[in-house]
Design a protein around this motif. Structure first.
Motif, PDB file in Angstrom:
ATOM      1  N   GLN A   1     -23.728  30.920 -67.311  1.00  0.00           N
ATOM      2  CA  GLN A   1     -24.761  31.532 -68.150  1.00  0.00           C
ATOM      3  C   GLN A   1     -25.507  32.794 -67.691  1.00  0.00           C
ATOM      4  O   GLN A   1     -25.497  33.923 -68.269  1.00  0.00           O
ATOM      5  N   ALA A   2     -25.901  32.794 -66.416  1.00  0.00           N
ATOM      6  CA  ALA A   2     -26.366  33.881 -65.564  1.00  0.00           C
ATOM      7  C   ALA A   2     -25.374  35.091 -65.760  1.00  0.00           C
ATOM      8  O   ALA A   2     -25.485  36.352 -65.944  1.00  0.00           O
ATOM      9  N   GLU A   3     -24.283  34.730 -65.272  1.00  0.00           N
ATOM     10  CA  GLU A   3     -23.064  35.480 -65.127  1.00  0.00           C
ATOM     11  C   GLU A   3     -22.840  36.362 -66.544  1.00  0.00           C
ATOM     12  O   GLU A   3     -22.826  37.570 -66.456  1.00  0.00           O
ATOM     13  N   ALA A   4     -22.879  35.702 -67.773  1.00  0.00           N
ATOM     14  CA  ALA A   4     -22.795  36.051 -68.969  1.00  0.00           C
ATOM     15  C   ALA A   4     -23.913  37.079 -69.473  1.00  0.00           C
ATOM     16  O   ALA A   4     -23.641  38.263 -69.947  1.00  0.00           O
ATOM     17  N   VAL A   5     -25.186  36.774 -68.879  1.00  0.00           N
ATOM     18  CA  VAL A   5     -26.265  37.786 -69.169  1.00  0.00           C
ATOM     19  C   VAL A   5     -25.935  39.000 -68.382  1.00  0.00           C
ATOM     20  O   VAL A   5     -26.256  40.199 -69.021  1.00  0.00           O
ATOM     21  N   LEU A   6     -25.614  38.820 -67.002  1.00  0.00           N
ATOM     22  CA  LEU A   6     -25.243  40.113 -66.185  1.00  0.00           C
ATOM     23  C   LEU A   6     -24.153  40.916 -66.905  1.00  0.00           C
ATOM     24  O   LEU A   6     -24.286  42.081 -66.887  1.00  0.00           O
ATOM     25  N   GLU A   7     -23.202  40.424 -67.523  1.00  0.00           N
ATOM     26  CA  GLU A   7     -22.097  40.994 -68.067  1.00  0.00           C
ATOM     27  C   GLU A   7     -22.629  41.739 -69.312  1.00  0.00           C
ATOM     28  O   GLU A   7     -22.125  42.993 -69.407  1.00  0.00           O
ATOM     29  N   VAL A   8     -23.368  41.356 -70.348  1.00  0.00           N
ATOM     30  CA  VAL A   8     -23.812  41.922 -71.390  1.00  0.00           C
ATOM     31  C   VAL A   8     -24.831  43.064 -70.884  1.00  0.00           C
ATOM     32  O   VAL A   8     -24.798  44.007 -71.445  1.00  0.00           O
ATOM     33  N   MET A   9     -25.530  43.003 -69.852  1.00  0.00           N
ATOM     34  CA  MET A   9     -26.489  44.009 -69.437  1.00  0.00           C
ATOM     35  C   MET A   9     -25.634  45.170 -68.892  1.00  0.00           C
ATOM     36  O   MET A   9     -25.951  46.416 -69.082  1.00  0.00           O
ATOM     37  N   THR A  10     -24.504  44.908 -68.274  1.00  0.00           N
ATOM     38  CA  THR A  10     -23.382  45.835 -67.959  1.00  0.00           C
ATOM     39  C   THR A  10     -23.016  46.489 -68.986  1.00  0.00           C
ATOM     40  O   THR A  10     -22.636  47.885 -68.881  1.00  0.00           O
TER      41      THR A  10
END
Length: 247
Positions: free
Chosen positions: A61-70
């Motif tokens: 989930q944290a990695e997905a949030v970072l992906e959206v931010m990117t």
């Protein structure tokens, strides 16, 4: 001086347990912003079409949030405002720990940061893959349903996705105190801000981390635990105001 980033800040909306991006639909209708700079996301494990969703973890989930931010072009020079509701606090706390420089302001909606070592339900049985939305009478004993009519509750039940077991059991590991320096706003709904702050300073496990925040503001939006449905216009106004602040 107001810049375009101040006027149209990047805002990422993240709902809590059982919910996806759809939970923010009414809030998005009221957000006075450039819609190219605001998005609601569905955390891994809460997409009903994902055949592997029950095995998703907090790290996923944290990695997905970072992906959206990117994808939205978030950087240290153009950080984002993260808006996290309820159980989204665990993965978002991981983001704050790992990438505090990417967060301009943190807005917690009837929620707050978690402390290191905490898990939502460390004793959730390992033989169970997921936690479905409880019956409404049970849910009402866990969180306030104030302001939610029959139609909203029916939609909630129809669209809710079971929460993955690993997300419930996994402890949050935090190491970076810089997370506490991020400017933070608590939007207090089912529990008044005065009580939240009293619990925080008393060391209550659910709110203890709040006492360590260096730049904290509180807003009261009296309603139940799901203000995106009970008071979407007011919540949108609060999010817009906090995201646009320069201090």
């Amino acid at each position: 001086m107001t810049t375009s980033t101040d006027k149209f800040p990047t805002i990422i909306l993240i709902a809590g347990h059982w919910l996806g991006a759809w939970a923010w639909d009414e809030v998005l209708e009221h957000l006075a912003t450039d819609h190219s700079r605001v998005t609601a996301m569905t955390l891994p494990g809460l997409d009903g079409d994902d055949p592997n969703r029950a095995s998703r973890t907090l790290d996923d989930q944290a990695e997905a949030v970072l992906e959206v931010m990117t994808q939205l072009g978030v950087s240290e020079e153009q950080p984002a405002t993260l808006v996290a509701h309820s159980g989204a606090n665990a993965p978002v706390s991981l983001i704050l720990d790992r990438h505090p420089e990417l967060v301009r302001r943190m807005v917690w909606v009837d929620s707050g940061p978690v402390a290191t070592g905490s898990a939502f339900d460390p004793n959730f049985p390992v033989e169970l893959e997921e936690l479905p939305l409880p019956p409404l009478d049970v849910l009402a004993n866990q969180a306030s349903l104030e302001g939610l009519g029959a139609e909203v509750l029916e939609r909630f039940q129809a669209r809710a996705v079971p929460e993955p077991g690993p997300v419930l059991r996994q402890p949050v590991k935090l190491t970076n105190d810089a997370r506490r320096k991020v400017r933070t706003t608590l939007v207090c709904c089912s529990i008044p801000s005065k009580q939240v702050l009293e619990l925080a300073h008393a060391g209550h496990a659910m709110f203890a981390e709040v006492a360590h925040l260096e730049h904290l503001d509180v807003l009261d939006l009296p309603t139940g635990h799901w203000p995106m449905w009970s008071r979407p216009r007011e919540l949108a106004r609060a999010i817009q105001s906090e995201a646009s602040r320069t201090s």
